[in-house]
Write an enzyme that holds these catalytic residues in place. Structure first.
Site, PDB file in Angstrom:
ATOM      1  N   PRO A   1      -2.115   9.927   8.490  1.00 30.64           N
ATOM      2  CA  PRO A   1      -0.971  10.808   8.743  1.00 30.64           C
ATOM      3  C   PRO A   1       0.309  10.394   8.031  1.00 30.64           C
ATOM      4  CG  PRO A   1      -1.525   9.518  10.698  1.00 30.64           C
ATOM      5  CD  PRO A   1      -2.644   9.326   9.722  1.00 30.64           C
ATOM      6  N   ASN A   2       0.980  11.415   7.533  1.00 37.97           N
ATOM      7  CA  ASN A   2       2.299  11.320   6.889  1.00 37.97           C
ATOM      8  C   ASN A   2       2.263  10.720   5.483  1.00 37.97           C
ATOM      9  OD1 ASN A   2       3.771  12.391   9.177  1.00 37.97           O
ATOM     10  ND2 ASN A   2       3.249  10.468  10.203  1.00 37.97           N
TER      11      ASN A   2
ATOM     12  N   HIS B   1      -2.010  -1.416   3.999  1.00 36.89           N
ATOM     13  CA  HIS B   1      -0.686  -0.871   4.320  1.00 36.89           C
ATOM     14  C   HIS B   1       0.219  -1.129   3.133  1.00 36.89           C
ATOM     15  CE1 HIS B   1      -1.997  -0.285   8.368  1.00 36.89           C
ATOM     16  NE2 HIS B   1      -2.490  -1.504   8.345  1.00 36.89           N
TER      17      HIS B   1
HETATM   18  C1  DQA Z   1       1.703   2.200   6.959  1.00 35.89           C
HETATM   19  C2  DQA Z   1       2.374   1.435   8.095  1.00 35.89           C
HETATM   20  C3  DQA Z   1       2.214   2.195   9.411  1.00 35.89           C
HETATM   21  O1  DQA Z   1       2.846   1.477  10.474  1.00 35.89           O
HETATM   22  C4  DQA Z   1       2.885   3.550   9.295  1.00 35.89           C
HETATM   23  O2  DQA Z   1       2.715   4.276  10.494  1.00 35.89           O
HETATM   24  C5  DQA Z   1       2.423   4.315   8.107  1.00 35.89           C
HETATM   25  C6  DQA Z   1       2.237   3.621   6.841  1.00 35.89           C
HETATM   26  C7  DQA Z   1       1.926   1.523   5.575  1.00 35.89           C
HETATM   27  O3  DQA Z   1       1.265   1.916   4.637  1.00 35.89           O
HETATM   28  O4  DQA Z   1       2.787   0.638   5.456  1.00 35.89           O
HETATM   29  O5  DQA Z   1       2.275   5.534   8.156  1.00 35.89           O
HETATM   30  O6  DQA Z   1       0.307   2.246   7.188  1.00 35.89           O
END
Ligand code: DQA
Length: 142
Positions: free
Chosen positions: A9-10, A99
């Site tokens: 997501p996002n 991440h």
């Molecule tokens: C993320 C870190 C997560 O905490 C966050 O919700 C994301 C991106 C990262 O790529 O640093 O959406 O996974």
């Protein structure tokens, strides 16, 4: 080596979403770089992004029959999705958690991952290079 790269997501908003944290490159830009890098290792990547947990779970299931390994940035689901955790555990292929940001230097709720324990390894904090390092790590397992 066939690798599935999953973004949760996002992450479709990379480039416009919090650029001070995630940089200015779009997901498409990043996927192109991953693809180019994978080719240098004779690996093949497919890319999938979804904002919905169920779609991500179903996509992880395809790793069982269609891929040698998987790179996943599960976004915020990382921190609470037992469904994604169980899907990763079910496929019994190497899955690498990535991440872009260093989740451990951020808010407390990001310090916990419910998927790390069922992943082969975790790479965090290197921006888009986190994905590249994960692809390299998967290829080195072979
Ligand atoms: C993320 C870190 C997560 O905490 C966050 O919700 C994301 C991106 C990262 O790529 O640093 O959406 O996974």
């Amino acid at each position: 080596m066939k690798i599935l790269v999953i973004n949760g997501p996002n992450l479709n908003l990379l480039g416009v979403r919090e650029p001070s944290v995630y940089g200015s490159r779009t997901l498409d830009d990043i996927n192109k770089s991953i693809n180019a890098f994978a080719k240098t290792l004779s690996a093949e990547c497919d890319f999938f992004q979804s904002n919905s947990e169920g779609e991500i779970v179903s996509k992880i299931h395809t790793v069982l029959s269609d891929y040698d390994g998987c790179v996943i940035n599960a976004g915020a689901y990382t921190h609470y999705s037992y469904a994604i955790r169980d899907a990763i555990a079910a496929v019994e292929k190497p899955v690498i958690e990535v991440h872009m940001s260093n989740v451990h230097s951020r808010e407390e709720f990001r310090h916990k991952s419910v998927i790390s324990a069922v992943c082969k390894g975790v790479i965090a904090g290197f921006g888009e290079n986190s994905y590249i390092l994960a692809v390299k790590a998967l290829c080195d397992l072979k």
